[in-house]
Design an enzyme around this catalytic site. Structure first.
Site, PDB file in Angstrom:
ATOM      1  N   HIS A  49      58.244 -56.815  34.472  1.00 35.60           N
ATOM      2  CA  HIS A  49      58.413 -58.226  35.005  1.00 35.60           C
ATOM      3  C   HIS A  49      57.175 -58.527  36.001  1.00 35.60           C
ATOM      4  O   HIS A  49      56.209 -57.757  36.215  1.00 35.60           O
ATOM      5  CB  HIS A  49      59.703 -58.243  36.000  1.00 35.60           C
TER       6      HIS A  49
HETATM    7  P1  TYD Z   1      63.694 -53.697  39.729  1.00 38.24           P
HETATM    8  O1  TYD Z   1      62.585 -54.014  40.457  1.00 38.24           O
HETATM    9  O2  TYD Z   1      64.273 -54.731  38.379  1.00 38.24           O
HETATM   10  O3  TYD Z   1      63.478 -52.214  38.831  1.00 38.24           O
HETATM   11  P2  TYD Z   1      62.227 -51.865  37.932  1.00 38.24           P
HETATM   12  O4  TYD Z   1      60.990 -52.944  38.242  1.00 38.24           O
HETATM   13  O5  TYD Z   1      61.663 -50.779  38.832  1.00 38.24           O
HETATM   14  O6  TYD Z   1      62.723 -51.724  36.501  1.00 38.24           O
HETATM   15  O7  TYD Z   1      65.217 -53.502  40.268  1.00 38.24           O
HETATM   16  C1  TYD Z   1      66.235 -52.751  39.706  1.00 38.24           C
HETATM   17  C2  TYD Z   1      67.432 -53.242  40.699  1.00 38.24           C
HETATM   18  O8  TYD Z   1      67.475 -52.589  41.977  1.00 38.24           O
HETATM   19  C3  TYD Z   1      67.565 -54.698  40.722  1.00 38.24           C
HETATM   20  O9  TYD Z   1      68.977 -55.058  40.532  1.00 38.24           O
HETATM   21  C4  TYD Z   1      67.306 -55.032  42.327  1.00 38.24           C
HETATM   22  C5  TYD Z   1      67.465 -53.913  43.198  1.00 38.24           C
HETATM   23  N1  TYD Z   1      66.537 -53.523  43.972  1.00 38.24           N
HETATM   24  C6  TYD Z   1      66.968 -53.559  45.256  1.00 38.24           C
HETATM   25  O10 TYD Z   1      68.115 -54.080  45.558  1.00 38.24           O
HETATM   26  N2  TYD Z   1      65.911 -53.449  46.088  1.00 38.24           N
HETATM   27  C7  TYD Z   1      64.566 -53.174  46.101  1.00 38.24           C
HETATM   28  O11 TYD Z   1      63.944 -52.734  46.827  1.00 38.24           O
HETATM   29  C8  TYD Z   1      64.314 -52.973  44.518  1.00 38.24           C
HETATM   30  C9  TYD Z   1      63.062 -52.359  44.191  1.00 38.24           C
HETATM   31  C10 TYD Z   1      64.988 -52.910  43.550  1.00 38.24           C
END
Ligand code: TYD
Length: 133
Positions: A49
């Site tokens: 993303h």
């Molecule tokens: P995401 O940023 O999509 O993960 P990655 O980029 O590492 O694959 O986040 C995964 C899930 O965790 C999403 O539901 C949002 C939650 N999240 C939070 O609540 N707080 C945070 O600081 C982060 C990074 C994620």
């Protein structure tokens, strides 16, 4: 600013080494949030993303993984495998974390609090947004 590897101080000591980063000496932004990625099963990817506004700095505190950045036109891959340097990622780059080694630990600091509205999770939307700039 472009993405770049930032070398961190390494205080070598027979008792064990120490590294650190702080704003503004090593980091180009003030930290609003810290999170970490761990227990990644073999072959899994994280990320895939972009962020509209958020900047990040990523370190492999333990083990190794690759960070693949795409600006909508070309891709660049960075291997993180030492705890004394990290990758600065400016806003609006598509980023994927992959090729995690067993027991790797990725530390990520960001200049923004968590905000789902800041994510761009569709690559075609990302390319459109880039072209609007
Ligand atoms: P995401 O940023 O999509 O993960 P990655 O980029 O590492 O694959 O986040 C995964 C899930 O965790 C999403 O539901 C949002 C939650 N999240 C939070 O609540 N707080 C945070 O600081 C982060 C990074 C994620």
């Amino acid at each position: 600013m472009d993405p770049k590897i930032i070398d961190l101080p390494k205080i070598v000591d027979s008792r064990g080494n120490l590294s650190f980063f702080e704003y503004p000496n090593q980091l180009p932004f003030e930290i609003a949030r810290t999170y970490w990625i761990y227990d990644v099963p073999g072959g899994e990817q994280r990320g895939s993303h972009a962020f509209k506004e958020q900047q990040e700095f990523i370190i492999a505190l333990s083990g190794s993984f690759n960070v693949v950045l795409n600006n909508g036109e070309k891709e660049e891959s960075f291997t993180l495998n030492r705890s004394y340097y990290g990758l600065y990622i400016p806003k609006m780059l598509w980023r994927t974390l992959e090729n995690f080694s067993t027991n790797s630990l990725g530390l990520i600091v960001s200049d923004k609090s968590f905000d789902e509205q800041d994510y761009v999770r569709n690559f075609e939307d990302f390319k459109k947004l880039r072209n609007e700039k």
